[in-house]
Design a protein around this motif. Structure first.
Motif, PDB file in Angstrom:
ATOM      1  N   UNK A  54      42.584  26.953 -29.483  1.00  0.00           N
ATOM      2  CA  UNK A  54      41.600  26.154 -30.432  1.00  0.00           C
ATOM      3  C   UNK A  54      40.459  26.998 -30.948  1.00  0.00           C
ATOM      4  N   UNK A  55      40.091  26.828 -32.046  1.00  0.00           N
ATOM      5  CA  UNK A  55      39.118  27.722 -32.792  1.00  0.00           C
ATOM      6  C   UNK A  55      38.064  26.463 -33.239  1.00  0.00           C
ATOM      7  N   UNK A  93      38.268  30.485 -44.370  1.00  0.00           N
ATOM      8  CA  UNK A  93      39.143  29.744 -43.269  1.00  0.00           C
ATOM      9  C   UNK A  93      40.343  30.330 -43.463  1.00  0.00           C
ATOM     10  N   UNK A  94      41.089  30.612 -44.556  1.00  0.00           N
ATOM     11  CA  UNK A  94      42.347  31.502 -44.593  1.00  0.00           C
ATOM     12  C   UNK A  94      42.018  32.833 -44.124  1.00  0.00           C
ATOM     13  N   UNK A  95      41.396  33.469 -44.427  1.00  0.00           N
ATOM     14  CA  UNK A  95      41.173  34.784 -43.816  1.00  0.00           C
ATOM     15  C   UNK A  95      40.883  34.616 -42.333  1.00  0.00           C
ATOM     16  N   UNK A  96      40.334  33.556 -41.813  1.00  0.00           N
ATOM     17  CA  UNK A  96      40.084  33.417 -40.324  1.00  0.00           C
ATOM     18  C   UNK A  96      41.579  33.042 -39.838  1.00  0.00           C
ATOM     19  N   UNK A 153      54.224  34.252 -40.131  1.00  0.00           N
ATOM     20  CA  UNK A 153      53.326  34.827 -39.541  1.00  0.00           C
ATOM     21  C   UNK A 153      52.073  34.299 -40.045  1.00  0.00           C
ATOM     22  N   UNK A 154      50.987  34.294 -39.015  1.00  0.00           N
ATOM     23  CA  UNK A 154      49.593  33.942 -39.292  1.00  0.00           C
ATOM     24  C   UNK A 154      48.918  34.733 -40.735  1.00  0.00           C
ATOM     25  N   UNK A 155      49.531  35.912 -40.505  1.00  0.00           N
ATOM     26  CA  UNK A 155      48.910  36.734 -41.670  1.00  0.00           C
ATOM     27  C   UNK A 155      49.531  36.332 -43.028  1.00  0.00           C
TER      28      UNK A 155
END
Length: 172
Positions: A54-55, A93-96, A153-155
């Protein structure tokens, strides 16, 4: 875990907050927010999702929302309170998300509008049924959440990679 395995992200907007004349970051939940947050947790528990991470924004209203929702979940995920989520732009947010470890399969973000709504809309390249127009028509009210799935991937998270598979609001 393979980076090709499907991933799930839940984007949760904090529950209803009180207005005050002070610092916006320190606004607490309103009475309705304190009643809605456990309901959100119960609804999330019914989905069967098990969150790996959770973020949560560091703002008082997001922390209180998560504190009241998480006891309703069958398992408490690792929680990271992330300062960068407060007043974050869509790009931030996308970078996070791009920084999330590929060990994480299911993630929940607890944040604010317009960022949470903008992120859900931007990621949803597809949606089940009328979920996307319904989400956009409601304006993503407090306590609402959107669930998206994607492969990779999240990347690789960027505009249009996800499928909106659920949208729920406590006062829909």
């Amino acid at each position: 875990m393979s980076v090709e395995e499907p991933r799930t992200i839940v984007l949760l907007r904090h529950a209803k907050a009180d207005w005050n004349d002070g610092d916006d970051h320190e606004r607490p939940l309103a009475e309705r927010g304190r009643m809605d947050a456990p309901l959100v947790g119960r609804k999330l528990a019914q989905t069967g999702l098990r969150f790996d991470l959770a973020l949560c924004s560091t703002a008082t209203r997001t922390r209180e929302t998560w504190k009241l929702a998480v006891p309703e979940l069958p398992e408490r995920p690792k929680t990271v309170y992330e300062e960068r989520m407060y007043e974050a732009s869509l790009g931030e947010l996308i970078a996070l998300l791009n920084e999330v470890s590929d060990e994480v399969r299911t993630l929940i973000l607890i944040g604010h509008n317009p960022g949470i709504h903008g992120l859900a809309d931007a990621l949803a390249g597809e949606s089940d049924g009328d979920l996307l127009p319904r989400m956009n028509r409601t304006g993503f009210p407090t306590g609402a959440y959107a669930t998206l799935t994607f492969d990779g991937s999240w990347k690789s998270v960027e505009h249009g990679v996800g499928r909106l598979v659920d949208f729920w609001s406590p006062h829909a």
